[in-house]
Design a protein around this motif. Structure first.
Motif, PDB file in Angstrom:
ATOM      1  N   TYR A 120       0.689  -1.604   0.353  1.00 30.11           N
ATOM      2  CA  TYR A 120       0.374   0.176   0.082  1.00 30.11           C
ATOM      3  C   TYR A 120       0.715   1.240   0.200  1.00 30.11           C
ATOM      4  N   GLN A 179       3.125   5.721  -3.379  1.00 30.39           N
ATOM      5  CA  GLN A 179       3.846   7.787  -2.953  1.00 30.39           C
ATOM      6  C   GLN A 179       5.336   6.941  -3.234  1.00 30.39           C
ATOM      7  N   LYS A 180       6.075   5.969  -3.059  1.00 34.37           N
ATOM      8  CA  LYS A 180       7.119   5.326  -3.369  1.00 34.37           C
ATOM      9  C   LYS A 180       7.936   5.716  -4.959  1.00 34.37           C
ATOM     10  N   ILE A 221       7.778   9.328  -5.533  1.00 28.71           N
ATOM     11  CA  ILE A 221       8.882  10.625  -4.614  1.00 28.71           C
ATOM     12  C   ILE A 221      10.721   9.539  -5.702  1.00 28.71           C
ATOM     13  N   LYS A 222      10.046   8.561  -6.500  1.00 30.49           N
ATOM     14  CA  LYS A 222      10.945   7.333  -7.631  1.00 30.49           C
ATOM     15  C   LYS A 222      11.073   8.425  -8.338  1.00 30.49           C
ATOM     16  N   GLU A 232      10.189  11.838  -8.586  1.00 33.88           N
ATOM     17  CA  GLU A 232      10.638  12.877  -8.840  1.00 33.88           C
ATOM     18  C   GLU A 232      12.100  13.346  -8.924  1.00 33.88           C
ATOM     19  N   LYS A 233      13.041  12.261  -8.825  1.00 35.08           N
ATOM     20  CA  LYS A 233      14.611  12.013  -9.205  1.00 35.08           C
ATOM     21  C   LYS A 233      14.688  12.768 -10.230  1.00 35.08           C
ATOM     22  N   SER A 265      13.932  15.740   0.191  1.00 36.05           N
ATOM     23  CA  SER A 265      13.237  14.661  -1.298  1.00 36.05           C
ATOM     24  C   SER A 265      12.819  13.470  -0.100  1.00 36.05           C
ATOM     25  N   ILE A 266      11.210  13.953   0.583  1.00 34.70           N
ATOM     26  CA  ILE A 266      10.961  13.671   1.304  1.00 34.70           C
ATOM     27  C   ILE A 266       9.392  14.142   1.072  1.00 34.70           C
ATOM     28  N   ARG A 267       8.463  12.112   0.848  1.00 37.21           N
ATOM     29  CA  ARG A 267       7.175  12.548   1.038  1.00 37.21           C
ATOM     30  C   ARG A 267       6.381  12.974   2.531  1.00 37.21           C
ATOM     31  N   SER A 299       2.824  11.266   3.561  1.00 35.30           N
ATOM     32  CA  SER A 299       1.483  10.878   3.446  1.00 35.30           C
ATOM     33  C   SER A 299       0.703  10.232   4.713  1.00 35.30           C
ATOM     34  N   PHE A 310       2.849   7.957   6.811  1.00 38.20           N
ATOM     35  CA  PHE A 310       3.761   7.812   6.104  1.00 38.20           C
ATOM     36  C   PHE A 310       5.451   8.564   5.801  1.00 38.20           C
ATOM     37  N   ASP A 338       8.751   9.103   3.184  1.00 39.70           N
ATOM     38  CA  ASP A 338       9.135   8.456   1.998  1.00 39.70           C
ATOM     39  C   ASP A 338      10.506   9.481   2.151  1.00 39.70           C
ATOM     40  N   MET A 339      11.552   9.115   1.868  1.00 39.28           N
ATOM     41  CA  MET A 339      12.986   9.629   1.471  1.00 39.28           C
ATOM     42  C   MET A 339      13.274   9.085   0.536  1.00 39.28           C
ATOM     43  N   ALA A 340      13.966   9.811  -1.093  1.00 39.71           N
ATOM     44  CA  ALA A 340      14.672   8.795  -2.035  1.00 39.71           C
ATOM     45  C   ALA A 340      16.150   9.693  -1.810  1.00 39.71           C
ATOM     46  N   ILE A 353      15.462   4.157  -1.327  1.00 36.42           N
ATOM     47  CA  ILE A 353      14.382   4.815  -0.868  1.00 36.42           C
ATOM     48  C   ILE A 353      13.848   4.025   0.082  1.00 36.42           C
ATOM     49  N   SER A 383      12.016   3.941   4.043  1.00 35.69           N
ATOM     50  CA  SER A 383       9.916   4.487   4.321  1.00 35.69           C
ATOM     51  C   SER A 383       9.415   3.753   5.314  1.00 35.69           C
ATOM     52  N   GLU A 404       6.004   3.533   8.114  1.00 37.82           N
ATOM     53  CA  GLU A 404       4.718   4.122   8.162  1.00 37.82           C
ATOM     54  C   GLU A 404       5.085   3.855  10.033  1.00 37.82           C
TER      55      GLU A 404
END
Lengths: 185, 418
Positions: A77, A81-82, A85-86, A88-89, B31-33, B35, B69, B71-73, B79, B81, B83
């Motif tokens: 799930y 979002q992963k 973010i991928k 967006e690089k 680079s972090i989201r 949600s 959540f 997530d950091m690229a 990545i 992640s 939660e």
């Protein structure tokens, strides 16, 4: 197995800490050799012709990667979002046709986005959302340029000021894509 | 020799390295989201027995989950992640997962940390904004080990520390084949029976303990990611997504030792099916579990509790099974973001307990209605009717405590995601 797993985990934690540290601005030069991705082409398994044609049109001028959105159907799930973010690089993300809109619905990216041959608006960019469509598809609105020969796209400034290009006439849409990418990068 | 080092290291590493590391990353770069989702509900049962200290028929409002959540690229191929979930009215905080994904090639990736166990479909898609109903099917919480009995319900999914390899390949014009192989600490129990949970009935007299065979639970230590033995469990999930239809299906397999002495196996095999289109969804899972354990032990005594057991002693090795089938229809859509959806599900669990009576051997019908008010907000109502098998064998204390053959439940809820 226990000892092996411990070693793997220790290596993983060390690597994570190291990568986080090295990603700080002061160490960014260490990543220079990695080279940023110019373009992510996001497609489904059904759109292999468009994917290949875009890759060919963009040629060796740009560093291009692909992402197949069908993977999201089998991801957990947090996959959506992963994936965002991928993507967006990259400096530009091209979404081919409708499938990405259905699987990544409601996402807003922090990089430039090109919607290719779709009139859907479920994906957006905070920076620039650009529609590139053939004459059978109506873009949602904004400053639209109709291009029939390519001369309309020869000035990068004209593309950057537009929100959509509708390809008509003899112009190859993949050639138009290369011009749009070059202008937006 | 019993070892706890792996689990201790993992737990502390997650708490003291990964999460602070991600926080540092948040501060260091952009680079972090973030949600998340959340939900609150009213739950009203009728027909459940009174337990000591708790009357389950009393309705209550609960903040069930509030999850963030992160997530950091680090690059587009690496990545990190996690939660973080507040559940049980905000009294429990859990990192449902905390891992790093490393994409080695377009078709091969590695995941290390605390991960969602890749077993069947529901466990990897548990959040209720991804599901049609609030309640979890029996396959997910009453058999494939997720949560213990309802009075101890914490609402978390099944996750564990370990490593996973994910490989996939596209078959031209046909679909996507996806294989996940994970090595994790696995399930365990400090006692000599795996399902050693016990609850105390309040029948106004003897306060007897009973053992509901409530699933292949993670014991207290396992829930803290501390393994009770040196054996590592193996999980394999093979799934296939077709290109022609919005359909996927797969098989899952789990095997690991669960006891302190590395001598008894727990093996599970299951299958799943999903058809997910805009107006219709069909979902189903089936799972069977084979447990090796010694016969003749009193699970109540094994759990360290006193008082008479009114149910049974263990009969040794056993199999359990559970399944569910669910369908939904969304005939009404407005504005591309609003809709009205109708849902129905049937699920059943066979505890195969060989006991005189087991209140957790049952079937259930659930119907629901969901109204999506806007892009990120939903109102949901569901009604459940559970029927306990062989209720004519129910002991007097169970009936005296208020337990009925059928249990009904009403649950309106509010869900948001962002």
């Amino acid at each position: 197995m226990k000892t092996f797993l411990n070693k793997v985990l220790v290596a993983y934690f060390a690597m994570t800490a190291g990568l986080i540290l090295l990603n700080e601005p002061g160490y960014a030069y260490l990543w220079a050799g990695q080279g940023g991705t110019d373009v992510y082409i996001v497609h489904s398994g059904k759109d292999k012709e468009e994917k290949s044609a875009l890759k060919k049109a963009l040629g060796g001028d740009f560093k291009v990667k692909f992402y197949n959105v069908d993977l999201l159907a089998l991801a957990d799930y947090s996959g959506k979002q992963k994936a965002i973010i991928k993507l967006e690089k990259a400096r530009i993300v091209i979404f081919i046709k409708d499938a990405p809109h259905e699987l990544l619905e409601g996402s807003t990216l922090n990089t430039k986005v090109i919607i290719f041959n779709s009139g859907k608006d479920a994906l957006k960019s905070k920076v620039k959302t650009f529609y590139l469509v053939d004459k059978t598809i109506a873009p949602p609105g904004g400053n639209t340029v109709r291009a029939s020969s390519g001369s309309e796209l020869n000035k990068a400034e004209a593309i950057r000021n537009a929100d959509a290009v509708v390809v008509d006439g003899a112009l190859d849409i993949y050639k138009a894509a290369a011009l749009v990418v070059a202008a937006l990068l | 020799m019993k070892t706890k080092n792996t689990g201790h290291y993992l737990t502390r590493a997650i708490l003291y390295i990964i999460l602070p590391g991600m926080l540092c990353g948040l501060l260091a770069q952009s680079s972090i989201r973030i949600s998340g989702y959340g939900n609150t509900h009213l739950m009203d049962h009728d027909g459940t027995p009174n337990l000591t200290g708790r009357e389950l028929d009393k309705s209550f409002i609960q903040l069930r989950e509030f999850s963030l959540f992160f997530d950091m690229a680090i690059t587009d191929a690496i990545i990190a992640s996690t939660e973080l979930e507040a559940s049980n009215n905000g009294n429990d905080y859990t990192a449902n997962y905390a891992y790093v994904d490393i994409q080695a090639t377009d078709n091969l990736s590695f995941r290390v940390g605390k991960l969602l166990v890749p077993f069947l479909s529901y466990n990897e898609n548990k959040p209720n904004f991804k599901q049609n109903l609030m309640s979890q099917p029996f396959t997910a919480w009453n058999l494939a080990p997720v949560v213990p009995v309802p009075i101890e319900f914490h609402g978390v999914g099944w996750s564990d520390a370990g490593a996973m390899v994910n490989w996939n390949t596209f078959i031209e014009d046909v679909g996507l084949l996806d294989v996940k192989l994970a090595v994790i600490n696995g399930l365990g129990s400090e006692s000599n029976v795996l399902d050693d949970n016990a609850v105390q009935l309040n029948d106004g007299a003897g306060l007897p303990y009973v053992r509901p065979r409530d699933g292949l639970i993670q014991n207290d230590e396992a829930s803290e990611l501390i393994d009770n033995n040196g054996n590592k469990a193996t999980v394999i999930k093979i799934a296939f997504k077709t290109l022609a239809f919005p359909m996927d299906a797969g098989l899952s397999w789990y095997r690991g030792k669960w006891d302190n002495n590395d001598s008894k196996n727990l093996e599970m095999l299951g299958g799943h099916f999903n058809w997910l289109s805009r107006n219709w969804t069909f979902k189903g899972e089936y799972v069977v579990a084979a447990v090796e354990q010694d016969a003749g032990l009193d699970p109540v005594a094994a759990a360290g509790l006193s008082g008479p057991s009114s149910i049974n002693t263990t009969v040794g090795n056993y199999n359990m099974s559970a399944y569910y089938a669910e369908a939904s229809a969304t005939p009404f859509h407005w504005d591309n973001s609003r809709y009205l959806k109708f849902v129905a599900r049937y699920d059943a669990v066979d505890t195969n307990d060989k006991a005189v009576f087991n209140p957790f051997d049952r079937s259930r019908i659930t119907v629901g209605l969901e109204w999506q008010l806007g892009k990120n907000t939903r109102l949901r109502y569901e009604y459940q009717r559970s029927t306990i098998n062989d209720f004519d064998k129910a002991p007097a204390p169970y009936k005296n405590a208020g337990g009925n053959e059928t249990i009904e439940m009403h649950m309106p809820s509010l869900i948001f995601s962002f």
